[in-house]
Write an enzyme that holds these catalytic residues in place. Structure first.
Site, PDB file in Angstrom:
ATOM      1  NE  ARG A 142      -0.981  -1.556   3.761  1.00 19.05           N
ATOM      2  CZ  ARG A 142      -1.660  -2.679   3.547  1.00 19.05           C
ATOM      3  NH1 ARG A 142      -2.884  -2.652   3.106  1.00 19.05           N
ATOM      4  NH2 ARG A 142      -1.098  -3.837   3.784  1.00 19.05           N
ATOM      5  CB  THR A 143       3.975   2.331   1.672  1.00 22.51           C
ATOM      6  OG1 THR A 143       3.469   1.982   2.951  1.00 22.51           O
ATOM      7  CG2 THR A 143       4.766   3.615   1.784  1.00 22.51           C
ATOM      8  CE  LYS A 185      25.828  -4.987 -11.357  1.00 24.82           C
ATOM      9  NZ  LYS A 185      25.701  -3.966 -12.402  1.00 24.82           N
ATOM     10  NE  ARG A 241       8.198   0.721   3.562  1.00 25.29           N
ATOM     11  CZ  ARG A 241       7.088   0.232   4.116  1.00 25.29           C
ATOM     12  NH1 ARG A 241       6.825  -1.043   4.085  1.00 25.29           N
ATOM     13  NH2 ARG A 241       6.233   1.039   4.687  1.00 25.29           N
ATOM     14  CG  HIS A 256       5.749   4.606   7.492  1.00 26.05           C
ATOM     15  ND1 HIS A 256       5.808   5.374   6.350  1.00 26.05           N
ATOM     16  CD2 HIS A 256       5.010   3.515   7.176  1.00 26.05           C
ATOM     17  CE1 HIS A 256       5.127   4.765   5.391  1.00 26.05           C
ATOM     18  NE2 HIS A 256       4.640   3.637   5.866  1.00 26.05           N
TER      19      HIS A 256
END
Lengths: 147, 305
Positions: free
Chosen positions: B53-54, B82, B103, B131
């Site tokens: 949802r975010t 890498k 995120r 958040h």
């Protein structure tokens, strides 16, 4: 009987009133292990202020106030004497700067500073008890948790 | 209170005026959800851990305002595998976009990205830390459902020890003189440092183990999931897992205006039979992700002032 058994110095820096057992940590923090200066340390002296204390004397070297203030993380009760010509030229208590970086690692294993090549940054969170807060992960630590 | 080019990393970086400003712009977005004010702007979404949802609500917010998106939802396909540092990844990607949404599974990652990038960075969750856009959408939902945000009686229920959303929301709410009720098993109490902060700010609060004790007093019930992975001893989890299930028959004494919120996904904390009561508000809450994120993106890009 005089409290001090570590001999007096003519020129240099004396770090006094370090909470007993923290002296070696202070030497580590100030990177004095690799120094060529004469350094003497005494442990477990009686002190009316902090019970038992450690003391460090560094000959012919004058540490800066900024360097010395970082000691507050380990030994917030420490006092500094700058000795010139066998006399105390300056005396002050260590005080943790409001912000400091790179001296110690964040204790949170999932903090970005523990996983990327980046300097730790802390802000003073509270004075008594002395707590600091990681600028990145925002976790708050009591000063001794950072050792 | 100029938002242009500002990073949105932690709810604690936002003043009361900042929060009120974002809420005001979000209301505007709610009334007029499809606009072209971000035409020609590009948002990069760097999702180093999965999220539905975010990520989708951020992307929807940008598209509905006429902007473009690029990015990844799976770091395995990037140069991170890498060994590229987050600092370098952000430094490089900022050249391709006007705003970055990140995120990451490590706490502090968004703050570090913001130091690396010249374009504004929005934190969409950094480990167990912050958040902020979730907190903002929770505040928006509370205000929307009650017609005000000040002087409300709010219960937080479930995992209050580890619940990031609860910690941030509690801090933000403390700007608006709430009365708080913390309902949790003993092992999952709200942390001591938050209780200490509330006392310092003279916020009224009490702790409970049974939601029924406060049901008739509250305007908002904020439920959270008790997560199995938080328990070192699974036997402890088994003891509490079914203790905090909200059922329709528990809502009899609730005030008419009482609304139930939940950051979702729910597992079994709220029975399905609650969904069709007048108290259920969690799907509306999820929908509010769009106006609030539209507001934040357009403010940091200077399209709203």
């Amino acid at each position: 009987m005089r409290a001090y058994k570590v001999y007096a110095i003519e020129e240099g820096t004396v770090i006094d009133h370090i909470e007993s057992g923290k002296g070696t940590k202070v030497i580590e923090l100030l990177n004095l292990k690799d120094s060529t200066d004469i350094i003497s340390m005494g442990m477990n002296f009686e002190s009316s202020q902090v019970g038992k204390k450690d003391i460090i004397k560094i000959e012919n070297r004058f540490l800066t106030k900024d360097e010395l203030n970082t000691i507050a993380i380990i030994a917030p009760t420490a006092t500094i004497n700058i000795i010139k010509k066998a006399k105390v030229a300056e005396k002050f208590k260590v005080e943790l700067p409001d912000e400091f970086q790179g001296i110690i690692k964040c204790r949170n294993p999932t903090c970005i500073t523990r996983n990327e090549p980046v300097k730790s940054k802390f802000k003073k969170f509270s004075e008594s008890p002395l707590k600091v807060r990681c600028k990145y992960c925002e976790k708050v630590f009591i000063h001794f948790e950072l050792l | 209170m100029n938002f242009k080019k500002r990073d949105i990393i932690s709810i604690e970086d936002l003043s009361k005026d900042d929060i009120l400003k974002i809420l005001k712009v979000a209301k505007k977005m709610e009334k007029n959800p499809v606009q072209n004010i971000l035409k020609g702007k590009i948002m990069a979404t760097l999702f180093f851990e999965p999220s539905t949802r975010t990520r989708l609500s951020f992307e929807s917010s940008m598209k509905r305002l006429g902007g473009e998106i690029l990015g990844f939802g799976n770091p395995k396909i990037t140069s991170v595998t890498k060994g590229e540092t987050l600092w370098d990844t952000t430094k490089m990607i900022q050249a391709y976009c006007d705003v970055i949404v990140i995120r990451h599974y490590l706490e502090g990652a968004a703050r570090l990205s913001a130091e690396s990038a010249d374009v504004p960075v929005i934190n969409a969750g950094d480990g167990s830390n912050q958040h902020p856009t979730q907190t903002m959408l929770d505040l928006f939902t509370i205000e929307q459902s009650q017609g005000k945000i000040k002087d409300l009686h709010i219960a937080m229920c479930g995992d209050l020890k580890y619940g990031r959303t609860v910690h941030s929301l509690t801090k933000a709410l403390s700007l608006f003189n709430p009365t708080l009720y913390f309902v949790s098993p003993d092992t999952l109490r709200i942390p001591g440092y938050i209780r200490h902060e509330l006392r310092t700010k003279k916020i009224k609060f009490s702790e409970h183990t049974d939601i029924n004790e406060v049901m008739n007093k509250i305007d908002i019930l904020y439920a959270t999931r008790i997560q199995k992975e938080r328990f070192p001893d699974l036997a402890d989890y088994e003891k509490v897992k079914n203790t905090y299930i909200l059922k329709k028959n528990m809502l009899g004494g609730a005030k008419d205006n009482m609304k139930i919120m939940h950051p979702l996904p729910r597992v079994n904390e709220i029975d399905n039979d609650v969904d069709d009561t007048k108290h259920a508000y969690y799907f509306q809450q999820a929908a509010n992700a769009v106006p609030i994120r539209q507001a934040i993106i357009s403010l940091v890009l200077g399209a709203e002032k």
